[in-house]
Design an enzyme around this catalytic site. Structure first.
Site, mmCIF file in Angstrom:
data_model
loop_
_atom_site.group_PDB
_atom_site.id
_atom_site.type_symbol
_atom_site.label_atom_id
_atom_site.label_comp_id
_atom_site.label_asym_id
_atom_site.label_seq_id
_atom_site.Cartn_x
_atom_site.Cartn_y
_atom_site.Cartn_z
ATOM 1 N N ASN A 1 -0.525 10.598 50.224
ATOM 2 C CA ASN A 1 -1.153 10.906 48.938
ATOM 3 C C ASN A 1 -2.242 11.931 49.210
ATOM 4 O O ASN A 1 -3.268 11.610 49.800
ATOM 5 C CB ASN A 1 -1.734 9.611 48.350
ATOM 6 C CG ASN A 1 -2.576 9.868 47.102
ATOM 7 O OD1 ASN A 1 -2.571 10.966 46.552
ATOM 8 N ND2 ASN A 1 -3.297 8.837 46.659
ATOM 9 N N TRP A 2 -1.992 13.160 48.762
ATOM 10 C CA TRP A 2 -2.942 14.242 49.057
ATOM 11 C C TRP A 2 -4.151 14.236 48.125
ATOM 12 O O TRP A 2 -5.066 15.037 48.308
ATOM 13 C CB TRP A 2 -2.233 15.595 49.000
ATOM 14 C CG TRP A 2 -1.305 15.851 50.150
ATOM 15 C CD1 TRP A 2 -1.009 14.995 51.168
ATOM 16 C CD2 TRP A 2 -0.559 17.053 50.410
ATOM 17 N NE1 TRP A 2 -0.132 15.584 52.047
ATOM 18 C CE2 TRP A 2 0.172 16.846 51.600
ATOM 19 C CE3 TRP A 2 -0.418 18.276 49.747
ATOM 20 C CZ2 TRP A 2 1.009 17.827 52.135
ATOM 21 C CZ3 TRP A 2 0.416 19.252 50.275
ATOM 22 C CH2 TRP A 2 1.116 19.022 51.463
ATOM 23 N N LYS A 3 -4.107 13.386 47.098
ATOM 24 C CA LYS A 3 -5.217 13.318 46.123
ATOM 25 C C LYS A 3 -5.548 14.732 45.619
ATOM 26 O O LYS A 3 -4.651 15.558 45.515
ATOM 27 C CB LYS A 3 -6.413 12.602 46.754
ATOM 28 C CG LYS A 3 -6.014 11.246 47.361
ATOM 29 C CD LYS A 3 -7.161 10.375 47.750
ATOM 30 C CE LYS A 3 -6.620 9.064 48.333
ATOM 31 N NZ LYS A 3 -7.667 8.100 48.634
ATOM 32 N N HIS B 1 -3.134 4.059 40.950
ATOM 33 C CA HIS B 1 -4.024 4.153 42.116
ATOM 34 C C HIS B 1 -5.434 3.721 41.706
ATOM 35 O O HIS B 1 -5.871 3.995 40.588
ATOM 36 C CB HIS B 1 -4.030 5.587 42.648
ATOM 37 C CG HIS B 1 -4.683 5.703 43.985
ATOM 38 N ND1 HIS B 1 -6.053 5.717 44.129
ATOM 39 C CD2 HIS B 1 -4.160 5.769 45.234
ATOM 40 C CE1 HIS B 1 -6.337 5.799 45.419
ATOM 41 N NE2 HIS B 1 -5.216 5.827 46.114
ATOM 42 N N GLU C 1 -8.229 4.885 42.327
ATOM 43 C CA GLU C 1 -9.105 5.971 41.866
ATOM 44 C C GLU C 1 -8.837 6.295 40.404
ATOM 45 O O GLU C 1 -9.754 6.656 39.664
ATOM 46 C CB GLU C 1 -8.911 7.206 42.763
ATOM 47 C CG GLU C 1 -9.559 6.993 44.123
ATOM 48 C CD GLU C 1 -8.882 7.711 45.273
ATOM 49 O OE1 GLU C 1 -8.076 8.625 45.029
ATOM 50 O OE2 GLU C 1 -9.173 7.345 46.435
ATOM 51 N N GLU D 1 -3.474 -1.562 48.267
ATOM 52 C CA GLU D 1 -4.574 -0.743 48.765
ATOM 53 C C GLU D 1 -5.899 -1.433 48.440
ATOM 54 O O GLU D 1 -6.408 -1.293 47.320
ATOM 55 C CB GLU D 1 -4.545 0.641 48.114
ATOM 56 C CG GLU D 1 -3.270 1.417 48.395
ATOM 57 C CD GLU D 1 -3.488 2.914 48.323
ATOM 58 O OE1 GLU D 1 -3.107 3.590 49.272
ATOM 59 O OE2 GLU D 1 -4.069 3.396 47.335
ATOM 60 N N GLY E 1 -10.589 5.389 52.205
ATOM 61 C CA GLY E 1 -11.502 6.478 52.544
ATOM 62 C C GLY E 1 -12.765 6.016 53.249
ATOM 63 O O GLY E 1 -13.720 6.780 53.385
ATOM 64 N N SER F 1 -7.256 3.719 54.886
ATOM 65 C CA SER F 1 -7.660 4.140 56.241
ATOM 66 C C SER F 1 -6.559 3.954 57.290
ATOM 67 O O SER F 1 -6.840 3.590 58.426
ATOM 68 C CB SER F 1 -8.954 3.424 56.656
ATOM 69 O OG SER F 1 -10.007 3.753 55.766
ATOM 70 N N GLY G 1 -6.343 10.381 53.546
ATOM 71 C CA GLY G 1 -6.960 11.404 54.394
ATOM 72 C C GLY G 1 -6.104 11.856 55.568
ATOM 73 O O GLY G 1 -5.989 13.060 55.838
HETATM 74 P P1 13P Z 1 -7.241 6.831 52.903
HETATM 75 O O1 13P Z 1 -6.027 6.772 53.806
HETATM 76 O O2 13P Z 1 -7.929 8.151 52.929
HETATM 77 O O3 13P Z 1 -8.148 5.655 53.114
HETATM 78 O O4 13P Z 1 -6.668 6.688 51.393
HETATM 79 C C1 13P Z 1 -5.780 5.687 51.094
HETATM 80 C C2 13P Z 1 -5.224 5.951 49.742
HETATM 81 O O5 13P Z 1 -5.919 5.837 48.754
HETATM 82 C C3 13P Z 1 -3.812 6.371 49.649
HETATM 83 O O6 13P Z 1 -3.364 6.342 48.334
#
Ligand code: 13P
Length: 255
Positions: free
Chosen positions: A11-13, A97, A99, A169, A175, A215, A237
């Site tokens: 997931n590149w966000k 997600h 976020e 998650e 993150g 993470s 990330g």
């Molecule tokens: P990280 O791997 O950066 O913690 O993010 C996880 C995530 O939200 C994947 O959707």
């Protein structure tokens, strides 16, 4: 014995312009051409979907989107629909997600509408659930996840749900560099699978892939993938760099 095929998803966000996305996807497909026995997906930002789709053609990497709206078309400024994502080359779409729940007002109800719309468009939804740190501290992890699953999957039949994936998650692990311990992750994944069994029956529960996210990195992927109810990873990330993401995809050889 499980026959679930592992999946590593990135997931590149909200990272990468079109040229950056093109370069990253190009480097990734070079590095993973020998990867076997694993499904691979990357979800770039919406602006880069068509660019990345061209790069992924005839490679083992599938394209995913990070969100969709539940109507097919209409006066919904700024939104993108399931059929539009399909036309851009997407096979998967990430839904719910944390976020999006935290910053964009998504609720179990909107998640439910989006899952239904994704399935109707022929997209494979990757449905995200997870508790916050304060919910875990208050011993509410299971009740929060049960509620997210119950309400998010409302009205879906086992047949309709079948292609979907779940991604656990924990919000406190996203993150932050803090991964859930293998015991914490396995405990929740087993609980999610038993929820699926009650809701859709044993066959669907056994077949559904449940990804872990939060993470994930080359250093912890093998340990996570060794757990019986963890079928893959949703990587944030560490999916942004082709080298690192490729190491995660090749987790078996690293173990
Ligand atoms: P990280 O791997 O950066 O913690 O993010 C996880 C995530 O939200 C994947 O959707």
């Amino acid at each position: 014995m499980t026959t679930r095929r592992p999946m590593i998803a990135g997931n590149w966000k909200m990272y990468k312009t079109c040229p950056e996305a093109e370069e990253t996807a190009g480097a990734l497909v070079q590095k993973i051409s020998d990867a076997a026995g694993v499904d691979i997906m990357i979800a770039p930002p919406a602006t880069a979907l068509t660019t990345v789709s061209r790069i992924l053609r005839d490679t083992p990497v599938d394209l995913g989107a990070q969100n969709l709206f539940w109507e097919d078309e209409g006066a919904y400024t700024g939104e993108v629909s399931g059929p539009m994502l399909v036309s851009a080359g997407c096979r998967y779409v990430i839904i719910g997600h944390s976020e999006r729940r935290q910053y964009f007002g998504e609720t179990d109800e909107t998640v439910n509408r989006k899952i239904t719309a994704a399935l109707a468009a022929g997209l494979i939804p990757v449905i995200c659930v997870g508790e916050t740190e304060s919910e875990r501290d208050a011993d509410k992890t299971f009740s929060i996840l049960d509620k997210q699953m119950e309400n998010g999957l409302k009205r879906l039949t086992a047949d309709a749900f079948k292609p979907a994936l779940i991604a656990y998650e924990p919000v406190w692990a996203i993150g932050t560099g803090r991964t859930a311990t293998p015991e914490q992750a396995q405990e929740v994944h087993a609980r999610l699978r038993s929820f699926l069994e009650k809701r859709f029956g044993a066959e669907t529960a056994e077949a559904t892939r449940i990804l872990y996210g939060g993470s994930v990195k080359p250093e912890n992927i093998s340990e996570l993938m060794a757990l019986p109810d963890i079928d893959g990873a949703l990587v944030g990330g560490a999916s942004l760099k082709p080298d690192t993401f490729s190491e995660i995809i090749h987790y078996k050889s690293a173990s």
